[in-house]
Design an enzyme around this catalytic site. Structure first.
Site, short mmCIF file in Angstrom:
data_model
loop_
_atom_site.label_atom_id
_atom_site.label_comp_id
_atom_site.label_asym_id
_atom_site.label_seq_id
_atom_site.Cartn_x
_atom_site.Cartn_y
_atom_site.Cartn_z
N GLU A 230 0.83 -1.21 0.00
CA GLU A 230 0.00 0.00 0.00
C GLU A 230 0.86 1.26 0.00
OE1 GLU A 230 -4.20 -1.42 1.89
OE2 GLU A 230 -2.74 -0.59 3.31
N HIS A 231 1.84 1.28 -0.91
CA HIS A 231 2.66 2.47 -1.07
C HIS A 231 3.35 2.41 -2.43
CE1 HIS A 231 5.59 -0.42 0.83
NE2 HIS A 231 6.31 -0.01 -0.20
N ALA A 232 3.97 3.52 -2.78
CA ALA A 232 4.80 3.61 -3.98
C ALA A 232 6.14 4.22 -3.57
CB ALA A 232 4.12 4.47 -5.04
#
Length: 316
Positions: A230-232
Protein backbone atom coordinates in the site's frame (compact mmCIF):
# COMPACT_ATOMS: atom_id res chain seq x y z
CA UNK A 1 -30.00 18.05 -16.01
CA UNK A 2 -32.46 20.72 -14.77
CA UNK A 3 -31.44 24.17 -13.50
CA UNK A 4 -33.15 23.81 -10.14
CA UNK A 5 -33.41 20.96 -7.63
CA UNK A 6 -36.47 18.70 -7.72
CA UNK A 7 -37.92 18.50 -4.21
CA UNK A 8 -40.94 16.33 -3.46
CA UNK A 9 -43.88 18.02 -1.74
CA UNK A 10 -43.56 15.78 1.33
CA UNK A 11 -39.86 16.54 1.86
CA UNK A 12 -38.75 19.01 4.54
CA UNK A 13 -35.69 20.84 3.23
CA UNK A 14 -34.23 23.62 5.36
CA UNK A 15 -30.97 24.03 3.43
CA UNK A 16 -30.59 26.55 0.64
CA UNK A 17 -27.36 24.86 -0.50
CA UNK A 18 -28.82 22.29 -2.91
CA UNK A 19 -27.15 21.88 -6.29
CA UNK A 20 -28.85 22.07 -9.68
CA UNK A 21 -30.37 18.85 -10.95
CA UNK A 22 -30.57 17.21 -7.51
CA UNK A 23 -33.69 15.16 -6.68
CA UNK A 24 -34.97 14.86 -3.12
CA UNK A 25 -37.82 12.39 -2.76
CA UNK A 26 -40.70 11.55 -0.40
CA UNK A 27 -40.39 12.24 3.33
CA UNK A 28 -36.75 13.29 3.25
CA UNK A 29 -35.58 15.72 5.96
CA UNK A 30 -32.61 18.00 5.21
CA UNK A 31 -31.47 20.37 7.97
CA UNK A 32 -30.40 23.95 7.28
CA UNK A 33 -26.61 23.44 7.48
CA UNK A 34 -26.38 20.58 5.01
CA UNK A 35 -24.57 21.08 1.69
CA UNK A 36 -25.67 18.96 -1.27
CA UNK A 37 -24.02 19.14 -4.69
CA UNK A 38 -25.31 18.88 -8.25
CA UNK A 39 -27.23 15.96 -9.78
CA UNK A 40 -27.57 14.05 -6.53
CA UNK A 41 -30.41 11.61 -5.89
CA UNK A 42 -31.66 11.28 -2.32
CA UNK A 43 -34.33 8.61 -2.11
CA UNK A 44 -37.35 8.42 0.18
CA UNK A 45 -37.21 8.28 4.00
CA UNK A 46 -33.71 9.74 4.41
CA UNK A 47 -32.41 12.22 6.99
CA UNK A 48 -29.55 14.70 6.42
CA UNK A 49 -28.18 16.53 9.47
CA UNK A 50 -26.44 19.94 9.55
CA UNK A 51 -22.74 19.13 9.26
CA UNK A 52 -23.17 16.89 6.22
CA UNK A 53 -21.55 17.51 2.85
CA UNK A 54 -22.44 15.72 -0.38
CA UNK A 55 -20.44 16.22 -3.57
CA UNK A 56 -21.88 15.99 -7.08
CA UNK A 57 -23.74 12.96 -8.52
CA UNK A 58 -24.11 11.25 -5.15
CA UNK A 59 -26.80 8.57 -4.82
CA UNK A 60 -28.33 7.90 -1.40
CA UNK A 61 -30.91 5.11 -1.40
CA UNK A 62 -33.91 4.87 0.93
CA UNK A 63 -33.63 4.64 4.70
CA UNK A 64 -30.20 6.25 5.13
CA UNK A 65 -29.51 8.75 7.93
CA UNK A 66 -26.54 11.04 7.37
CA UNK A 67 -25.44 12.40 10.75
CA UNK A 68 -23.18 15.35 11.56
CA UNK A 69 -19.64 14.71 10.32
CA UNK A 70 -20.53 12.53 7.32
CA UNK A 71 -18.96 13.75 4.09
CA UNK A 72 -19.65 11.99 0.77
CA UNK A 73 -17.47 13.04 -2.14
CA UNK A 74 -18.37 13.06 -5.85
CA UNK A 75 -20.00 9.96 -7.41
CA UNK A 76 -20.46 8.06 -4.15
CA UNK A 77 -23.20 5.41 -3.96
CA UNK A 78 -24.87 4.58 -0.63
CA UNK A 79 -27.20 1.58 -0.66
CA UNK A 80 -30.50 1.26 1.24
CA UNK A 81 -30.48 1.22 5.03
CA UNK A 82 -26.75 1.86 5.38
CA UNK A 83 -26.06 2.96 8.97
CA UNK A 84 -23.58 5.76 9.62
CA UNK A 85 -22.45 6.49 13.19
CA UNK A 86 -20.59 9.52 14.53
CA UNK A 87 -20.06 8.92 18.26
CA UNK A 88 -18.02 5.99 19.60
CA UNK A 89 -19.43 6.28 23.14
CA UNK A 90 -22.98 7.69 22.86
CA UNK A 91 -25.02 8.65 25.94
CA UNK A 92 -28.50 10.10 26.01
CA UNK A 93 -28.41 13.93 26.25
CA UNK A 94 -24.59 13.91 26.38
CA UNK A 95 -22.84 15.25 23.29
CA UNK A 96 -19.14 15.29 22.34
CA UNK A 97 -17.43 18.59 21.65
CA UNK A 98 -16.89 17.45 18.07
CA UNK A 99 -18.48 14.55 16.22
CA UNK A 100 -16.16 12.16 14.42
CA UNK A 101 -15.72 12.90 10.73
CA UNK A 102 -16.53 10.05 8.37
CA UNK A 103 -15.41 10.49 4.76
CA UNK A 104 -16.44 8.40 1.77
CA UNK A 105 -14.13 9.36 -1.08
CA UNK A 106 -14.77 9.84 -4.77
CA UNK A 107 -16.42 6.95 -6.60
CA UNK A 108 -16.73 4.63 -3.59
CA UNK A 109 -19.82 2.42 -3.12
CA UNK A 110 -21.45 1.08 0.04
CA UNK A 111 -23.82 -1.89 -0.22
CA UNK A 112 -27.20 -2.08 1.50
CA UNK A 113 -27.31 -2.60 5.24
CA UNK A 114 -23.62 -1.90 5.86
CA UNK A 115 -22.60 -0.26 9.15
CA UNK A 116 -19.92 2.43 9.11
CA UNK A 117 -18.26 3.19 12.46
CA UNK A 118 -17.31 6.77 13.45
CA UNK A 119 -14.21 8.40 12.00
CA UNK A 120 -13.71 5.87 9.21
CA UNK A 121 -12.34 6.93 5.83
CA UNK A 122 -13.44 4.88 2.82
CA UNK A 123 -10.98 5.73 0.08
CA UNK A 124 -11.46 6.39 -3.61
CA UNK A 125 -13.20 3.70 -5.65
CA UNK A 126 -13.56 1.26 -2.74
CA UNK A 127 -16.45 -1.21 -2.62
CA UNK A 128 -18.11 -2.08 0.72
CA UNK A 129 -20.20 -5.25 0.51
CA UNK A 130 -23.81 -5.40 1.67
CA UNK A 131 -24.07 -5.95 5.40
CA UNK A 132 -20.39 -5.32 6.10
CA UNK A 133 -19.36 -3.71 9.38
CA UNK A 134 -16.58 -1.22 8.62
CA UNK A 135 -14.44 -0.65 11.72
CA UNK A 136 -11.31 0.87 10.13
CA UNK A 137 -10.20 2.78 7.05
CA UNK A 138 -10.73 1.09 3.67
CA UNK A 139 -7.84 1.49 1.15
CA UNK A 140 -8.37 2.84 -2.38
CA UNK A 141 -10.25 0.40 -4.67
CA UNK A 142 -10.39 -2.32 -1.99
CA UNK A 143 -13.38 -4.68 -1.81
CA UNK A 144 -14.35 -5.41 1.80
CA UNK A 145 -16.99 -7.74 3.23
CA UNK A 146 -17.93 -9.29 6.56
CA UNK A 147 -17.98 -8.38 10.26
CA UNK A 148 -15.53 -6.86 10.83
CA UNK A 149 -14.99 -5.95 7.19
CA UNK A 150 -11.92 -7.56 5.61
CA UNK A 151 -10.28 -7.04 2.23
CA UNK A 152 -11.18 -9.84 -0.19
CA UNK A 153 -10.08 -8.22 -3.44
CA UNK A 154 -9.51 -5.04 -5.36
CA UNK A 155 -11.63 -3.39 -8.02
CA UNK A 156 -9.93 -4.28 -11.28
CA UNK A 157 -8.93 -2.55 -14.47
CA UNK A 158 -8.79 1.12 -15.42
CA UNK A 159 -8.65 3.46 -12.45
CA UNK A 160 -11.00 5.87 -14.22
CA UNK A 161 -13.30 3.60 -16.24
CA UNK A 162 -13.38 0.33 -14.29
CA UNK A 163 -12.57 -1.76 -17.37
CA UNK A 164 -11.46 -5.38 -17.06
CA UNK A 165 -8.15 -6.24 -15.43
CA UNK A 166 -5.21 -6.24 -17.80
CA UNK A 167 -3.34 -9.55 -17.47
CA UNK A 168 -0.44 -11.01 -19.41
CA UNK A 169 -1.70 -12.65 -22.61
CA UNK A 170 1.02 -15.29 -22.44
CA UNK A 171 3.39 -16.64 -19.81
CA UNK A 172 6.80 -14.94 -19.90
CA UNK A 173 9.76 -16.74 -21.42
CA UNK A 174 13.34 -16.49 -20.20
CA UNK A 175 14.74 -13.18 -21.39
CA UNK A 176 11.34 -11.96 -22.63
CA UNK A 177 9.37 -10.30 -19.82
CA UNK A 178 5.67 -9.64 -20.36
CA UNK A 179 3.92 -6.33 -19.73
CA UNK A 180 0.89 -6.48 -17.43
CA UNK A 181 -0.59 -3.31 -18.97
CA UNK A 182 0.24 -1.06 -16.04
CA UNK A 183 2.99 1.44 -16.77
CA UNK A 184 6.35 -0.31 -17.12
CA UNK A 185 5.47 -3.17 -14.74
CA UNK A 186 6.64 -6.49 -16.21
CA UNK A 187 6.42 -10.16 -15.28
CA UNK A 188 9.72 -12.02 -15.72
CA UNK A 189 10.46 -15.72 -16.08
CA UNK A 190 13.18 -17.11 -13.82
CA UNK A 191 15.06 -20.32 -14.48
CA UNK A 192 13.90 -23.29 -12.38
CA UNK A 193 15.88 -26.55 -12.39
CA UNK A 194 14.28 -29.67 -10.94
CA UNK A 195 16.46 -32.28 -9.30
CA UNK A 196 15.88 -35.28 -7.05
CA UNK A 197 18.29 -33.66 -4.58
CA UNK A 198 16.14 -30.49 -4.47
CA UNK A 199 15.00 -27.82 -6.92
CA UNK A 200 16.93 -24.68 -7.83
CA UNK A 201 15.76 -21.27 -9.05
CA UNK A 202 18.17 -18.61 -10.27
CA UNK A 203 17.98 -15.09 -11.66
CA UNK A 204 20.82 -13.00 -13.03
CA UNK A 205 21.45 -9.26 -12.71
CA UNK A 206 20.69 -7.29 -14.83
CA UNK A 207 19.09 -9.87 -17.17
CA UNK A 208 16.16 -11.06 -15.07
CA UNK A 209 16.43 -8.50 -12.28
CA UNK A 210 16.81 -5.27 -14.30
CA UNK A 211 18.64 -3.06 -11.77
CA UNK A 212 21.55 -3.13 -9.34
CA UNK A 213 20.35 -4.60 -6.05
CA UNK A 214 21.20 -2.63 -2.89
CA UNK A 215 18.82 -4.31 -0.46
CA UNK A 216 16.49 -7.27 0.00
CA UNK A 217 13.80 -8.16 2.48
CA UNK A 218 11.54 -11.15 3.17
CA UNK A 219 7.85 -11.06 4.07
CA UNK A 220 6.47 -14.18 5.76
CA UNK A 221 4.05 -15.38 8.46
CA UNK A 222 1.43 -12.96 7.12
CA UNK A 223 -2.15 -13.71 8.27
CA UNK A 224 -4.29 -14.38 5.20
CA UNK A 225 -6.61 -11.45 5.99
CA UNK A 226 -3.80 -8.89 6.14
CA UNK A 227 -2.57 -6.59 3.40
CA UNK A 228 1.02 -5.47 2.87
CA UNK A 229 2.53 -2.73 0.76
CA UNK A 230 0.00 0.00 0.00
CA UNK A 231 2.66 2.47 -1.07
CA UNK A 232 4.80 3.61 -3.98
CA UNK A 233 8.39 4.86 -4.29
CA UNK A 234 9.79 8.01 -5.86
CA UNK A 235 13.03 6.37 -7.03
CA UNK A 236 13.30 2.79 -5.80
CA UNK A 237 12.75 -0.21 -8.10
CA UNK A 238 11.46 -3.45 -6.60
CA UNK A 239 11.49 -7.04 -7.85
CA UNK A 240 9.11 -9.49 -6.16
CA UNK A 241 9.44 -13.29 -6.06
CA UNK A 242 7.19 -15.54 -3.99
CA UNK A 243 9.79 -18.19 -3.16
CA UNK A 244 7.28 -20.32 -1.26
CA UNK A 245 3.47 -20.52 -1.34
CA UNK A 246 1.60 -17.75 -3.14
CA UNK A 247 0.36 -14.19 -2.87
CA UNK A 248 -1.36 -11.69 -5.14
CA UNK A 249 0.15 -8.36 -6.12
CA UNK A 250 -1.96 -5.39 -7.17
CA UNK A 251 -0.09 -2.82 -9.28
CA UNK A 252 -1.39 0.64 -10.14
CA UNK A 253 0.21 3.45 -12.18
CA UNK A 254 -2.49 6.03 -11.42
CA UNK A 255 -4.34 5.25 -14.65
CA UNK A 256 -4.59 1.46 -14.85
CA UNK A 257 -4.53 -1.35 -12.34
CA UNK A 258 -3.93 -5.10 -12.55
CA UNK A 259 -3.56 -8.05 -10.21
CA UNK A 260 -0.80 -10.62 -10.67
CA UNK A 261 -0.59 -13.98 -8.88
CA UNK A 262 2.91 -14.96 -7.77
CA UNK A 263 2.79 -18.68 -7.05
CA UNK A 264 6.15 -20.09 -8.09
CA UNK A 265 9.84 -19.14 -7.71
CA UNK A 266 9.88 -19.17 -11.51
CA UNK A 267 8.06 -15.82 -11.71
CA UNK A 268 9.31 -12.38 -10.73
CA UNK A 269 7.47 -9.07 -10.92
CA UNK A 270 9.32 -5.81 -11.57
CA UNK A 271 7.76 -2.67 -10.04
CA UNK A 272 9.46 0.50 -11.32
CA UNK A 273 9.32 3.78 -9.37
CA UNK A 274 5.92 5.48 -9.14
CA UNK A 275 4.06 2.17 -9.07
CA UNK A 276 1.52 1.75 -6.29
CA UNK A 277 1.92 -1.80 -4.98
CA UNK A 278 -0.24 -3.94 -2.71
CA UNK A 279 0.32 -7.56 -1.67
CA UNK A 280 -2.45 -9.69 -0.20
CA UNK A 281 -4.07 -13.15 -0.32
CA UNK A 282 -0.99 -14.67 1.25
CA UNK A 283 -1.10 -18.44 1.59
CA UNK A 284 -0.22 -19.73 5.07
CA UNK A 285 3.23 -20.82 3.93
CA UNK A 286 3.98 -17.80 1.72
CA UNK A 287 7.46 -16.29 1.71
CA UNK A 288 7.84 -13.17 -0.44
CA UNK A 289 11.37 -12.10 -1.41
CA UNK A 290 11.79 -8.47 -2.51
CA UNK A 291 14.94 -7.02 -4.09
CA UNK A 292 15.29 -3.21 -4.01
CA UNK A 293 17.50 -0.84 -5.98
CA UNK A 294 18.02 1.56 -3.06
CA UNK A 295 18.81 1.39 0.63
CA UNK A 296 15.89 2.13 2.93
CA UNK A 297 14.88 5.80 2.90
CA UNK A 298 11.60 6.82 4.52
CA UNK A 299 11.46 9.93 2.32
CA UNK A 300 11.32 7.76 -0.82
CA UNK A 301 7.97 6.25 0.21
CA UNK A 302 4.59 7.61 -0.93
CA UNK A 303 2.02 6.20 1.49
CA UNK A 304 -1.03 8.31 0.62
CA UNK A 305 -2.85 7.36 -2.60
CA UNK A 306 -4.04 10.91 -3.28
CA UNK A 307 -0.46 12.15 -3.00
CA UNK A 308 0.63 9.33 -5.32
CA UNK A 309 -1.83 10.31 -8.07
CA UNK A 310 -0.78 13.94 -7.70
CA UNK A 311 2.91 13.02 -8.11
CA UNK A 312 2.10 10.86 -11.17
CA UNK A 313 0.23 13.73 -12.83
CA UNK A 314 3.16 16.05 -12.15
CA UNK A 315 5.58 13.61 -13.84
CA UNK A 316 3.37 12.95 -16.87
Amino acid sequence: MTDTPKIHATAEVGSAQIGAGTSIWQNVVVLAGAKIGKDCNINAQCFVENDVVLGDRVTVKSGVYLWDGVHLQNDVFVGPNVTFTNDKFPRSKQYPEHFSKTVVCEGASIGGGAIILPGVRIERGAMVGAGAVVTKNVPPFAIVVGNPAQIVGYVSGSVTSGASTVVPATSPQLGSPVSVGVGAVKLHALKVVGDMRGDLSVGEIPTEIPFDVKRYFLVFNVPSTKTRGEHAHHQCHQFLICVKGSCSVVVDDGNHRAEVLLDTPGKGLHLPPLTWGIQYKYSKDAVLLVFASHAYDAKDYIRDYSEFTSVVKHHS
